[in-house]
Design a protein around this motif. Structure first.
Motif, PDB file in Angstrom:
ATOM      1  N   SER A  98      39.888  37.583  33.421  1.00 40.94           N
ATOM      2  CA  SER A  98      39.576  38.562  32.373  1.00 40.94           C
ATOM      3  C   SER A  98      38.079  38.655  32.122  1.00 40.94           C
ATOM      4  N   MET A  99      37.377  37.554  32.334  1.00 35.69           N
ATOM      5  CA  MET A  99      35.924  37.566  32.172  1.00 35.69           C
ATOM      6  C   MET A  99      35.267  38.418  33.252  1.00 35.69           C
ATOM      7  N   LEU A 100      35.863  38.436  34.447  1.00 34.30           N
ATOM      8  CA  LEU A 100      35.320  39.224  35.553  1.00 34.30           C
ATOM      9  C   LEU A 100      35.656  40.702  35.405  1.00 34.30           C
ATOM     10  N   ILE A 245      40.631  34.954  41.393  1.00 35.53           N
ATOM     11  CA  ILE A 245      39.216  35.319  41.335  1.00 35.53           C
ATOM     12  C   ILE A 245      38.886  36.354  42.410  1.00 35.53           C
ATOM     13  N   VAL A 246      39.415  36.151  43.621  1.00 38.57           N
ATOM     14  CA  VAL A 246      39.209  37.118  44.703  1.00 38.57           C
ATOM     15  C   VAL A 246      39.773  38.479  44.312  1.00 38.57           C
ATOM     16  N   ALA A 247      40.983  38.487  43.713  1.00 36.80           N
ATOM     17  CA  ALA A 247      41.609  39.734  43.281  1.00 36.80           C
ATOM     18  C   ALA A 247      40.778  40.404  42.197  1.00 36.80           C
ATOM     19  N   ALA A 248      40.228  39.594  41.287  1.00 39.47           N
ATOM     20  CA  ALA A 248      39.426  40.145  40.195  1.00 39.47           C
ATOM     21  C   ALA A 248      38.153  40.802  40.735  1.00 39.47           C
ATOM     22  N   ARG A 249      37.527  40.168  41.719  1.00 42.60           N
ATOM     23  CA  ARG A 249      36.304  40.728  42.308  1.00 42.60           C
ATOM     24  C   ARG A 249      36.590  42.043  43.031  1.00 42.60           C
ATOM     25  N   LYS A 250      37.836  42.199  43.495  1.00 42.95           N
ATOM     26  CA  LYS A 250      38.237  43.444  44.153  1.00 42.95           C
ATOM     27  C   LYS A 250      38.848  44.434  43.161  1.00 42.95           C
ATOM     28  N   ASN A 251      38.861  44.036  41.877  1.00 41.25           N
ATOM     29  CA  ASN A 251      39.453  44.861  40.823  1.00 41.25           C
ATOM     30  C   ASN A 251      40.944  45.123  41.087  1.00 41.25           C
ATOM     31  N   GLU A 252      41.648  44.102  41.556  1.00 40.61           N
ATOM     32  CA  GLU A 252      43.078  44.213  41.846  1.00 40.61           C
ATOM     33  C   GLU A 252      43.850  43.133  41.078  1.00 40.61           C
ATOM     34  N   VAL A 253      43.739  43.177  39.738  1.00 44.57           N
ATOM     35  CA  VAL A 253      44.323  42.104  38.931  1.00 44.57           C
ATOM     36  C   VAL A 253      45.443  42.593  38.010  1.00 44.57           C
ATOM     37  N   ASP A 254      46.040  43.715  38.337  1.00 48.75           N
ATOM     38  CA  ASP A 254      47.091  44.262  37.474  1.00 48.75           C
ATOM     39  C   ASP A 254      48.258  43.284  37.301  1.00 48.75           C
ATOM     40  N   MET A 255      48.543  42.465  38.327  1.00 51.77           N
ATOM     41  CA  MET A 255      49.676  41.544  38.250  1.00 51.77           C
ATOM     42  C   MET A 255      49.267  40.115  37.907  1.00 51.77           C
ATOM     43  N   ALA A 256      47.997  39.919  37.547  1.00 55.90           N
ATOM     44  CA  ALA A 256      47.478  38.563  37.339  1.00 55.90           C
ATOM     45  C   ALA A 256      48.263  37.797  36.280  1.00 55.90           C
ATOM     46  N   ILE A 257      48.516  38.431  35.136  1.00 57.68           N
ATOM     47  CA  ILE A 257      49.241  37.746  34.063  1.00 57.68           C
ATOM     48  C   ILE A 257      50.694  37.503  34.472  1.00 57.68           C
ATOM     49  N   GLY A 258      51.317  38.526  35.057  1.00 59.72           N
ATOM     50  CA  GLY A 258      52.705  38.379  35.483  1.00 59.72           C
ATOM     51  C   GLY A 258      52.871  37.260  36.485  1.00 59.72           C
TER      52      GLY A 258
END
Length: 333
Positions: A98-100, A245-258
């Protein structure tokens, strides 16, 4: 192996601990890849592979450590590894992501997954205190473990059924690992080899991690609970952190919490379910306190996620700092 490790200098023991983590992570990757390939050859739909084999694969390191610990009666490590991993996933992994970049929260995560994660922690607390599956309290007995595994099976069945219905209705269903299931193709021989080597690496890595963690605890005067909540739990959760972190840097974190919440559900129901079914797991007063803290953190993340259905950078900073404060608390405790 324990006698051999006890005779080594502490620096060598730390290196072996890192090697144990490496065996766990690589073994889980090989096991998932081999079993997924076999499932594809048997015409199992990729969405089911993603929801079962791939999803459970992320909890294999915790499973190996906790099962090994329970079998050698190191119950402090068995429970604290799971609770520590869940707190790390929930507060630090999601917080750093979330910080990224702010994380959007899916509706099903708010309605089903986070409440279920809270319910699993509550069930662990109740069964652990009452000792329903054992004659004495503060113990997860065989029956408790079976109860966890039955609920876990029902959870997997519900997820698969929901995903299949959504796909049949023409809705887009995003499942972590499905893309990999659809593209990678191995021969039967290579799949079986991956399966065997992966299982062996997981077993060896789990044994190595438990033995070295125990030695470090003795050498540094730390409790097994503290080692499990910090060193071991963070080590077994590093793949989730790196991936997120890799997903966040690629802006692909929609499923991160799930994904993080789903991993927490798996850890309690599958990991402790298997551990308690094999050998009763005793809980300490510190375990009860940490489970309650896990429940409080779960509610906190639920509240953050419920505001505009996303976790902002500011909330991510609060979560990461809260985890660091928690680490300071358990070290002082």
């Amino acid at each position: 192996m324990q006698d051999f490790i006890n005779g080594l200098p502490i620096a060598a023991v730390i290196l072996l601990l890192l090697a144990g983590f490496a065996f766990l992570v690589k073994g889980a990757d090989l096991f998932v890849e081999g079993s997924s390939s076999i499932a594809r050859k048997l015409k199992v739909p990729p969405i089911i592979i993603g929801l079962t084999i791939v999803a459970m694969g992320t909890s294999l390191p915790e499973t190996a450590v906790s099962v090994t610990a329970s079998m050698v009666q190191n119950n402090e490590l068995a429970v604290s590894n799971v609770v520590g991993s869940n707190i790390f996933n929930l507060m630090f992994v999601i917080g750093v992501c979330s910080m990224l970049t702010p994380i959007m929260v899916q509706k099903v995560t708010l309605i089903r997954d986070i409440p279920l994660s809270f319910g699993c922690a509550l069930l662990l607390l109740v069964l652990g205190i009452l000792g329903i599956g054992d004659k004495t309290g503060m113990t997860l007995g065989h029956i408790d473990g079976i109860v966890f595994l039955i609920i876990f099976a029902a959870y997997i069945f519900t997820m698969v059924q929901s995903a299949m219905k959504a796909r049949a209705a023409g809705q887009k269903v995003e499942i972590e690992g499905v893309e990999a299931c659809e593209t990678k193709e191995l021969s039967y021989a290579k799949s079986i080899l991956f399966l065997i080597v992966g299982a062996g690496a997981i077993a060896f890595g789990g044994d190595l991690t438990v033995d070295t963690a125990s030695r470090i605890a003795i050498e540094l005067g730390m409790s097994q609970t503290l080692v499990g909540l910090t060193i071991v739990s963070i080590g077994t959760s590093l793949p989730e952190l790196v991936t997120s972190i890799v997903a966040a840097r690629k802006n692909e974190v929609d499923m991160a919490i799930g994904n993080a919440v789903g991993s927490n559900i798996f850890n309690i129901l599958m990991v402790l379910g298997i551990s308690a079914t094999i050998s009763p797991v005793a809980l300490l007063r510190e375990n009860i306190i940490d489970i309650i803290i896990l429940m409080i953190f779960t509610v906190l993340v639920w509240l953050f996620a419920g505001t505009k259905r996303k976790i902002s950078r500011k909330e991510g900073i609060i979560m990461a700092l809260t985890y660091l404060v928690y680490c300071g608390y358990i070290i002082i405790r």
